[in-house]
Design a protein around this motif. Structure first.
Motif, PDB file in Angstrom:
ATOM      1  N   PHE A 184      57.659  81.208  46.132  1.00 36.62           N
ATOM      2  CA  PHE A 184      57.578  80.035  46.641  1.00 36.62           C
ATOM      3  C   PHE A 184      56.709  78.861  45.663  1.00 36.62           C
ATOM      4  N   TYR A 185      55.824  79.247  45.070  1.00 33.32           N
ATOM      5  CA  TYR A 185      54.856  78.223  44.564  1.00 33.32           C
ATOM      6  C   TYR A 185      54.580  78.633  43.075  1.00 33.32           C
ATOM      7  N   LYS A 186      54.729  77.766  42.103  1.00 34.10           N
ATOM      8  CA  LYS A 186      54.465  78.182  40.793  1.00 34.10           C
ATOM      9  C   LYS A 186      52.981  78.326  40.608  1.00 34.10           C
ATOM     10  N   SER A 187      52.447  77.480  41.533  1.00 35.96           N
ATOM     11  CA  SER A 187      50.742  77.496  41.009  1.00 35.96           C
ATOM     12  C   SER A 187      50.212  78.893  41.508  1.00 35.96           C
ATOM     13  N   GLU A 188      50.761  79.595  41.998  1.00 42.03           N
ATOM     14  CA  GLU A 188      50.481  80.798  42.493  1.00 42.03           C
ATOM     15  C   GLU A 188      50.766  82.021  41.318  1.00 42.03           C
ATOM     16  N   GLN A 189      51.384  81.429  40.200  1.00 44.09           N
ATOM     17  CA  GLN A 189      51.301  82.348  38.997  1.00 44.09           C
ATOM     18  C   GLN A 189      50.276  81.959  38.022  1.00 44.09           C
ATOM     19  N   ILE A 190      49.385  80.984  38.421  1.00 42.10           N
ATOM     20  CA  ILE A 190      48.390  80.904  37.355  1.00 42.10           C
ATOM     21  C   ILE A 190      47.202  81.678  37.521  1.00 42.10           C
ATOM     22  N   ASN A 191      46.478  82.245  36.769  1.00 41.94           N
ATOM     23  CA  ASN A 191      45.382  83.336  36.979  1.00 41.94           C
ATOM     24  C   ASN A 191      43.989  82.329  37.241  1.00 41.94           C
ATOM     25  N   TRP A 192      43.971  82.138  38.686  1.00 39.85           N
ATOM     26  CA  TRP A 192      42.964  81.273  39.009  1.00 39.85           C
ATOM     27  C   TRP A 192      41.670  82.155  38.915  1.00 39.85           C
ATOM     28  N   VAL A 193      40.476  81.371  38.452  1.00 44.16           N
ATOM     29  CA  VAL A 193      39.117  82.032  38.651  1.00 44.16           C
ATOM     30  C   VAL A 193      38.379  80.860  39.285  1.00 44.16           C
ATOM     31  N   PRO A 194      36.963  81.573  39.604  1.00 50.22           N
ATOM     32  CA  PRO A 194      35.827  80.437  40.576  1.00 50.22           C
ATOM     33  C   PRO A 194      35.530  79.580  39.464  1.00 50.22           C
ATOM     34  N   PRO A 195      35.040  78.572  39.608  1.00 52.49           N
ATOM     35  CA  PRO A 195      34.505  77.697  39.106  1.00 52.49           C
ATOM     36  C   PRO A 195      33.279  78.159  38.048  1.00 52.49           C
ATOM     37  N   ASP A 196      32.592  78.953  38.556  1.00 46.98           N
ATOM     38  CA  ASP A 196      31.481  79.444  37.661  1.00 46.98           C
ATOM     39  C   ASP A 196      32.153  80.133  36.649  1.00 46.98           C
ATOM     40  N   GLN A 197      33.111  81.203  36.836  1.00 47.53           N
ATOM     41  CA  GLN A 197      33.747  81.948  35.659  1.00 47.53           C
ATOM     42  C   GLN A 197      34.439  80.600  34.638  1.00 47.53           C
ATOM     43  N   ALA A 198      35.116  79.620  35.234  1.00 48.49           N
ATOM     44  CA  ALA A 198      35.703  78.703  34.584  1.00 48.49           C
ATOM     45  C   ALA A 198      34.798  77.916  33.649  1.00 48.49           C
ATOM     46  N   LEU A 199      33.539  77.651  33.953  1.00 49.12           N
ATOM     47  CA  LEU A 199      32.613  77.003  33.029  1.00 49.12           C
ATOM     48  C   LEU A 199      32.009  77.916  32.038  1.00 49.12           C
ATOM     49  N   ALA A 200      32.091  79.404  32.412  1.00 50.76           N
ATOM     50  CA  ALA A 200      31.580  80.534  31.379  1.00 50.76           C
ATOM     51  C   ALA A 200      32.852  80.572  30.309  1.00 50.76           C
ATOM     52  N   LEU A 201      34.146  80.381  30.710  1.00 50.67           N
ATOM     53  CA  LEU A 201      35.025  80.675  29.960  1.00 50.67           C
ATOM     54  C   LEU A 201      35.424  79.510  28.995  1.00 50.67           C
ATOM     55  N   ALA A 202      35.241  78.206  29.671  1.00 49.51           N
ATOM     56  CA  ALA A 202      35.242  77.113  28.575  1.00 49.51           C
ATOM     57  C   ALA A 202      34.129  76.901  27.733  1.00 49.51           C
TER      58      ALA A 202
ATOM     59  N   ALA B 251      32.690  79.533  26.087  1.00 48.55           N
ATOM     60  CA  ALA B 251      32.927  80.670  25.369  1.00 48.55           C
ATOM     61  C   ALA B 251      34.070  80.330  24.367  1.00 48.55           C
ATOM     62  N   GLU B 252      35.016  79.426  24.806  1.00 49.11           N
ATOM     63  CA  GLU B 252      36.266  79.459  24.188  1.00 49.11           C
ATOM     64  C   GLU B 252      35.987  77.779  23.543  1.00 49.11           C
ATOM     65  N   VAL B 253      35.075  77.139  23.842  1.00 55.64           N
ATOM     66  CA  VAL B 253      34.809  75.784  23.274  1.00 55.64           C
ATOM     67  C   VAL B 253      35.945  74.975  23.536  1.00 55.64           C
ATOM     68  N   LYS B 254      36.179  74.975  24.994  1.00 57.21           N
ATOM     69  CA  LYS B 254      37.091  74.083  25.663  1.00 57.21           C
ATOM     70  C   LYS B 254      36.803  73.199  26.630  1.00 57.21           C
ATOM     71  N   LEU B 255      37.396  72.204  26.762  1.00 56.32           N
ATOM     72  CA  LEU B 255      37.318  71.089  28.011  1.00 56.32           C
ATOM     73  C   LEU B 255      37.717  71.546  29.391  1.00 56.32           C
ATOM     74  N   ILE B 256      37.072  71.100  30.312  1.00 57.62           N
ATOM     75  CA  ILE B 256      37.749  71.464  31.704  1.00 57.62           C
ATOM     76  C   ILE B 256      38.350  70.124  32.182  1.00 57.62           C
ATOM     77  N   HIS B 257      39.524  70.336  32.654  1.00 55.61           N
ATOM     78  CA  HIS B 257      40.262  69.153  33.433  1.00 55.61           C
ATOM     79  C   HIS B 257      40.152  69.485  34.765  1.00 55.61           C
ATOM     80  N   ALA B 258      39.340  68.586  35.636  1.00 55.82           N
ATOM     81  CA  ALA B 258      39.301  68.990  36.990  1.00 55.82           C
ATOM     82  C   ALA B 258      39.970  67.953  37.809  1.00 55.82           C
ATOM     83  N   ILE B 259      40.586  68.671  38.780  1.00 53.60           N
ATOM     84  CA  ILE B 259      41.398  68.120  39.932  1.00 53.60           C
ATOM     85  C   ILE B 259      40.985  68.089  41.416  1.00 53.60           C
ATOM     86  N   SER B 260      40.795  67.087  42.077  1.00 52.87           N
ATOM     87  CA  SER B 260      40.395  67.285  43.327  1.00 52.87           C
ATOM     88  C   SER B 260      41.639  67.263  44.293  1.00 52.87           C
ATOM     89  N   ILE B 261      41.945  68.200  45.188  1.00 48.38           N
ATOM     90  CA  ILE B 261      43.150  67.896  46.395  1.00 48.38           C
ATOM     91  C   ILE B 261      42.484  68.236  47.598  1.00 48.38           C
TER      92      ILE B 261
END
Length: 260
Positions: free
Chosen positions: A221-239, A241-251
């Protein structure tokens, strides 16, 4: 339990009937008090508390081809319409732009053994009300069939519990071209046949968990469910480690159902 790759054919006896009970509890809460101020919503009740359905209604849940555990297929609309009309006679399985964006009817073979098969399913529908509409977050459930006897061992379809599990539109001003939207909670909106006690001790030879089946269906039903979601703390660590910016969206609502 273990998962096996073998495929099985699912069948039912075409000469039997199934008694189904329907329940809609009074809506307990809406953010803008629609359940008090709008009479249609305040007095929402089931169309038919109990009804005998031909087995063909449930045959529409079954795939034409053999399937393996974890495999998904589309449910035929005719059987689902017959069941949902026991809850409310005016409904739509094709959600419009106002009430939601999920459409379709999907099932998944969750488990089986030499006798029983457990089919998990998910459906989206909206009820057409006088001067508005009501869209439950989703209808989800399980159909367990006794393949040896060709009968329904257990059936349950309900709107899952949650802080908010309804999306609502009310055309309070009948002359207006738009509806005012709201969200709310109903503790029970359900169709059921049989009791879960009958099947709770079944040992399956091939299975996935209920959560895995829910995830497989949500992805339909939802393409968003095909995304490999991770908790915020893990996202910060990945960003970092990979030297990438985070695009934050509030819903302000969930991405995987129609509750808001």
């Amino acid at each position: 339990m273990k998962t096996l790759p073998n495929k099985i054919a699912l069948n039912l006896d075409s000469n039997t009937e199934v008694s189904v009970k329907a329940f809609i509890a009074p809506i307990e809460h809406t953010l803008s008090n629609f359940h008090v101020e709008w009479d249609t919503l305040a007095n929402l009740r089931v169309a038919e508390p109990e009804k005998r359905h031909p087995i063909s209604v449930f045959q529409s849940f079954l795939p034409k081809e053999s399937v393996s555990v974890g495999e998904c297929w589309q449910i035929k609309e005719s059987g689902m319409l017959a069941l949902l009309r026991q809850l409310h006679t005016a409904l739509n399985l094709n959600m419009d732009d106002d009430s939601g964006d999920a459409s379709g009817l999907w099932a998944c073979l969750r488990a089986h053994n030499d006798r029983f098969a457990d089919i998990a399913f998910r459906v989206h529908a909206e009820f057409k009300l006088e001067d508005g509409w009501l869209a439950p977050s989703q209808f989800a459930g399980n159909l367990i069939i006794d393949q040896l006897e060709g009968r329904i061992a257990f059936f349950e379809m309900s709107v899952p519990a949650g802080t908010v599990n309804l999306d609502i539109g009310w055309k309070e001003d009948k002359e207006a071209s738009y509806s005012i939207t709201d969200a709310g909670f109903c503790s029970q909106m359900e169709l059921r046949s049989g009791t879960q006690d009958v099947v709770q001790d079944i040992e399956f030879i091939a299975a996935i968990t209920q959560e895995e089946a829910k995830r497989a269906l949500a992805e339909r039903f939802y393409k968003s469910e095909q995304i490999n979601w991770v908790p915020p703390d893990q996202a910060l660590a990945l960003a970092a480690a990979e030297v990438k910016l985070i695009h934050a969206i509030s819903i302000d609502g969930p991405l995987l159902d129609e509750s808001c």
